[in-house]
Design a protein around this motif. Structure first.
Motif, PDB file in Angstrom:
ATOM      1  N   LEU A 130       0.816  -1.217   0.000  1.00  0.00           N
ATOM      2  CA  LEU A 130       0.000   0.000   0.000  1.00  0.00           C
ATOM      3  C   LEU A 130       0.850   1.268   0.000  1.00  0.00           C
ATOM      4  N   ILE A 131       2.108   1.148   0.431  1.00  0.00           N
ATOM      5  CA  ILE A 131       2.997   2.316   0.420  1.00  0.00           C
ATOM      6  C   ILE A 131       3.759   2.393  -0.906  1.00  0.00           C
ATOM      7  N   ASN A 132       4.330   1.240  -1.318  1.00  0.00           N
ATOM      8  CA  ASN A 132       5.212   1.263  -2.486  1.00  0.00           C
ATOM      9  C   ASN A 132       4.489   1.545  -3.802  1.00  0.00           C
ATOM     10  N   VAL A 133       3.292   1.006  -3.954  1.00  0.00           N
ATOM     11  CA  VAL A 133       2.590   1.247  -5.230  1.00  0.00           C
ATOM     12  C   VAL A 133       2.322   2.741  -5.430  1.00  0.00           C
ATOM     13  N   PRO A 134       1.776   3.440  -4.432  1.00  0.00           N
ATOM     14  CA  PRO A 134       1.608   4.896  -4.630  1.00  0.00           C
ATOM     15  C   PRO A 134       2.931   5.640  -4.836  1.00  0.00           C
ATOM     16  N   VAL A 135       3.993   5.212  -4.131  1.00  0.00           N
ATOM     17  CA  VAL A 135       5.291   5.880  -4.318  1.00  0.00           C
ATOM     18  C   VAL A 135       5.768   5.707  -5.761  1.00  0.00           C
ATOM     19  N   LEU A 136       5.654   4.477  -6.269  1.00  0.00           N
ATOM     20  CA  LEU A 136       6.074   4.220  -7.657  1.00  0.00           C
ATOM     21  C   LEU A 136       5.168   4.935  -8.664  1.00  0.00           C
ATOM     22  N   SER A 137       3.952   5.269  -8.242  1.00  0.00           N
ATOM     23  CA  SER A 137       2.976   5.861  -9.169  1.00  0.00           C
ATOM     24  C   SER A 137       3.035   7.386  -9.217  1.00  0.00           C
ATOM     25  N   ALA A 138       3.848   7.988  -8.358  1.00  0.00           N
ATOM     26  CA  ALA A 138       3.839   9.459  -8.262  1.00  0.00           C
ATOM     27  C   ALA A 138       4.272  10.114  -9.572  1.00  0.00           C
ATOM     28  N   ILE A 139       5.401   9.676 -10.118  1.00  0.00           N
ATOM     29  CA  ILE A 139       5.868  10.274 -11.389  1.00  0.00           C
ATOM     30  C   ILE A 139       4.878   9.958 -12.519  1.00  0.00           C
ATOM     31  N   PRO A 140       4.436   8.685 -12.644  1.00  0.00           N
ATOM     32  CA  PRO A 140       3.438   8.412 -13.691  1.00  0.00           C
ATOM     33  C   PRO A 140       2.190   9.285 -13.590  1.00  0.00           C
ATOM     34  N   LEU A 141       1.666   9.464 -12.371  1.00  0.00           N
ATOM     35  CA  LEU A 141       0.439  10.261 -12.233  1.00  0.00           C
ATOM     36  C   LEU A 141       0.684  11.708 -12.651  1.00  0.00           C
ATOM     37  N   SER A 142       1.821  12.259 -12.230  1.00  0.00           N
ATOM     38  CA  SER A 142       2.123  13.645 -12.613  1.00  0.00           C
ATOM     39  C   SER A 142       2.198  13.779 -14.127  1.00  0.00           C
ATOM     40  N   ALA A 143       2.929  12.876 -14.768  1.00  0.00           N
ATOM     41  CA  ALA A 143       3.106  12.957 -16.228  1.00  0.00           C
ATOM     42  C   ALA A 143       1.766  12.852 -16.947  1.00  0.00           C
ATOM     43  N   LEU A 144       0.930  11.899 -16.507  1.00  0.00           N
ATOM     44  CA  LEU A 144      -0.338  11.671 -17.205  1.00  0.00           C
ATOM     45  C   LEU A 144      -1.310  12.840 -17.001  1.00  0.00           C
ATOM     46  N   LEU A 145      -1.352  13.378 -15.790  1.00  0.00           N
ATOM     47  CA  LEU A 145      -2.271  14.497 -15.543  1.00  0.00           C
ATOM     48  C   LEU A 145      -1.853  15.734 -16.338  1.00  0.00           C
ATOM     49  N   ILE A 146      -0.538  15.973 -16.401  1.00  0.00           N
ATOM     50  CA  ILE A 146      -0.071  17.133 -17.165  1.00  0.00           C
ATOM     51  C   ILE A 146      -0.456  16.965 -18.643  1.00  0.00           C
ATOM     52  N   ALA A 147      -0.293  15.735 -19.154  1.00  0.00           N
ATOM     53  CA  ALA A 147      -0.669  15.488 -20.558  1.00  0.00           C
ATOM     54  C   ALA A 147      -2.164  15.698 -20.763  1.00  0.00           C
ATOM     55  N   LEU A 148      -2.966  15.269 -19.785  1.00  0.00           N
ATOM     56  CA  LEU A 148      -4.431  15.372 -19.942  1.00  0.00           C
ATOM     57  C   LEU A 148      -4.921  16.811 -19.857  1.00  0.00           C
ATOM     58  N   ARG A 149      -4.064  17.723 -19.423  1.00  0.00           N
ATOM     59  CA  ARG A 149      -4.449  19.142 -19.448  1.00  0.00           C
ATOM     60  C   ARG A 149      -4.719  19.609 -20.872  1.00  0.00           C
ATOM     61  N   ARG A 150      -4.176  18.875 -21.835  1.00  0.00           N
ATOM     62  CA  ARG A 150      -4.460  19.211 -23.235  1.00  0.00           C
ATOM     63  C   ARG A 150      -5.828  18.708 -23.663  1.00  0.00           C
ATOM     64  N   GLY A 151      -6.436  17.872 -22.840  1.00  0.00           N
ATOM     65  CA  GLY A 151      -7.734  17.322 -23.176  1.00  0.00           C
ATOM     66  C   GLY A 151      -8.860  18.241 -22.719  1.00  0.00           C
ATOM     67  N   ALA A 152     -10.089  17.782 -22.923  1.00  0.00           N
ATOM     68  CA  ALA A 152     -11.268  18.551 -22.528  1.00  0.00           C
ATOM     69  C   ALA A 152     -12.305  17.589 -21.971  1.00  0.00           C
ATOM     70  N   PRO A 153     -12.029  16.989 -20.799  1.00  0.00           N
ATOM     71  CA  PRO A 153     -12.951  15.981 -20.253  1.00  0.00           C
ATOM     72  C   PRO A 153     -14.235  16.611 -19.726  1.00  0.00           C
ATOM     73  N   ALA A 154     -15.369  15.923 -19.939  1.00  0.00           N
ATOM     74  CA  ALA A 154     -16.644  16.409 -19.403  1.00  0.00           C
ATOM     75  C   ALA A 154     -16.577  16.416 -17.875  1.00  0.00           C
ATOM     76  N   SER A 155     -15.924  15.410 -17.301  1.00  0.00           N
ATOM     77  CA  SER A 155     -15.762  15.364 -15.853  1.00  0.00           C
ATOM     78  C   SER A 155     -14.274  15.305 -15.514  1.00  0.00           C
ATOM     79  N   PRO A 156     -13.699  16.434 -15.087  1.00  0.00           N
ATOM     80  CA  PRO A 156     -12.269  16.447 -14.754  1.00  0.00           C
ATOM     81  C   PRO A 156     -11.907  15.460 -13.642  1.00  0.00           C
ATOM     82  N   SER A 157     -12.809  15.275 -12.661  1.00  0.00           N
ATOM     83  CA  SER A 157     -12.452  14.360 -11.577  1.00  0.00           C
ATOM     84  C   SER A 157     -12.464  12.905 -12.051  1.00  0.00           C
TER      85      SER A 157
END
Lengths: 212, 183
Positions: A130-157
């Motif tokens: 439960l600790i390591n998976v989120p730690v390993l996911s921090a960089i991936p989540l940042s990269a993916l969210l920044i990329a999705l800023r180029r999108g236009a989702p109906a529901s951002p959450s």
């Protein structure tokens, strides 16, 4: 300002190349995998019996499950960020990933004695998972969210949550190489919970970051 | 695929290659289409025309800034309509109405005279005023005063490249301003 005046300004900006969502997202996905790989190499490394474990059934199955979740959620996240795009294929793919995990759980229940189920489910290392998976996911989540800023989702959450599933699945794929618990029962409970934590973070951050 | 769709998809591709006049024609047609979509969807909510035009403008800005989300394999109409619907939903939310509420429940509210809290199209000058310095000058010159990039560059003693950058950043800032007025 009249609408026709606004159109003049928009037309004058035609030469600015549009930020292509698909390309950016693919790049971010590659960056996400590389980032998780780096943190894995520095902080964790594979478990000692990695090569032997590849010959078993349960160990490789973990990668099938996390890989399926990652690919399906990536497809869905990209669709969610495109106005008017059908999300059916993404939802179906995610359902398929759930079915693969469910089949693994049923198979485990069928081939192992009931008395061992609890021990297999609890495993050795659920807190570390439960600790390591989120730690390993921090960089991936940042990269993916920044990329999705180029999108236009109906529901951002929602888009943020699904990006969190992608990031969590990438993190879990690397964590799986170190984690000594291979039972599908363990994966179904703790990996899923760890990915859900990342998805929650993605939803909260996405609800602000992905507004457009 | 109908004729309109074929035209729009072709114009999108040409606009992407930087053809200003094709892009202007496309946006003008999309504005008419947007007006229909927004009016039909807003029908029962008692939104006045200036406010609807505001949603149309916000949607046009989004279409421009988010045109990288359009996939050439995807029809243009539904893409545009979805953007308009999302912007309308936001606009209604900003007015404190829930579009999921059945109409019977809000009839009284709708019948009552209401103060105009939303940013209406008549107030776009106020919106333009959030832009600062060169961005404000450039967007104003090209939109309200109808100057082109070259004339604007000469007027302010800027390079054409600098005008383009200021224009693009100004339009992004305008879209962000709509967003913050909404919150």
């Amino acid at each position: 300002m009249r609408t026709s005046d606004l159109i003049e300004a928009l037309a004058a900006d035609a030469a600015t190349p549009p930020a292509r969502l698909g390309r950016t997202f693919a790049f971010a996905f590659a960056l996400a995998v590389a980032g998780a790989a780096l943190v894995f190499a520095v902080k964790l490394g594979p478990r000692p019996d990695f090569v032997d474990a590849l010959g078993t059934v349960r160990f490789p199955f973990k990668f099938v499950v996390t890989g399926a979740f990652g690919a399906a959620a990536a497809l869905l996240a990209l669709r969610l960020a495109r106005p008017g795009a059908s999300v059916r294929s993404g939802v179906l793919a995610l359902g398929l990933a759930v079915a693969v995990l469910g089949a693994g759980v049923l198979a485990e229940l069928a081939v192992t004695p009931e008395a061992t189920w609890a021990a297999r489910l609890v495993g050795h290392n659920w807190l570390v998972c439960l600790i390591n998976v989120p730690v390993l996911s921090a960089i991936p989540l940042s990269a993916l969210l920044i990329a999705l800023r180029r999108g236009a989702p109906a529901s951002p959450s929602l888009a943020g949550a699904v990006a969190g599933v992608v990031a969590g699945a990438i993190g879990a794929t690397f964590y799986a190489a170190q984690c000594p618990d291979d039972s599908p029962l363990f994966v179904a409970v703790w990996y899923t919970l760890a990915i859900a934590i990342v998805a929650t973070v993605g939803a909260v951050v996405g609800s602000r970051l992905l507004r457009w | 695929m109908n004729e309109r769709e074929r035209d729009w998809a072709a114009w999108m591709a040409e606009a992407e290659a930087g053809d200003t006049s094709v892009y202007r024609r496309l946006l003008a047609e999309l504005a008419v289409f947007l007006r229909k979509v927004v009016r039909r969807r807003a029908g029962s909510f008692g939104v006045d025309d200036a406010e609807l035009e505001d949603v149309v403008q916000e949607a046009l800005l989004a279409i421009h800034l988010k045109r990288g989300t359009w996939d050439p394999a995807q029809p243009v109409g539904p893409w545009v309509a979805t953007i308009a619907r999302n912007k309308l939903t936001d606009a209604l939310r900003r007015r404190g109405r829930r579009i999921v509420v059945p109409i019977e429940d809000v009839e009284e509210v709708l019948a009552a005279p209401q103060e105009d809290e939303g940013l209406s199209a008549r107030e776009t000058d106020r919106l333009l005023s959030v832009l600062k310095g060169r961005q404000h000058d450039v967007v104003r010159s090209i939109s309200l005063e109808g100057a082109d990039i070259r004339a604007t560059a000469e007027k302010f003693g800027m390079s054409e490249g600098a005008v383009r950058v200021a224009l693009h950043r100004g339009l992004s800032a305008l879209s962000a301003a709509y967003r913050s007025f909404r919150e």
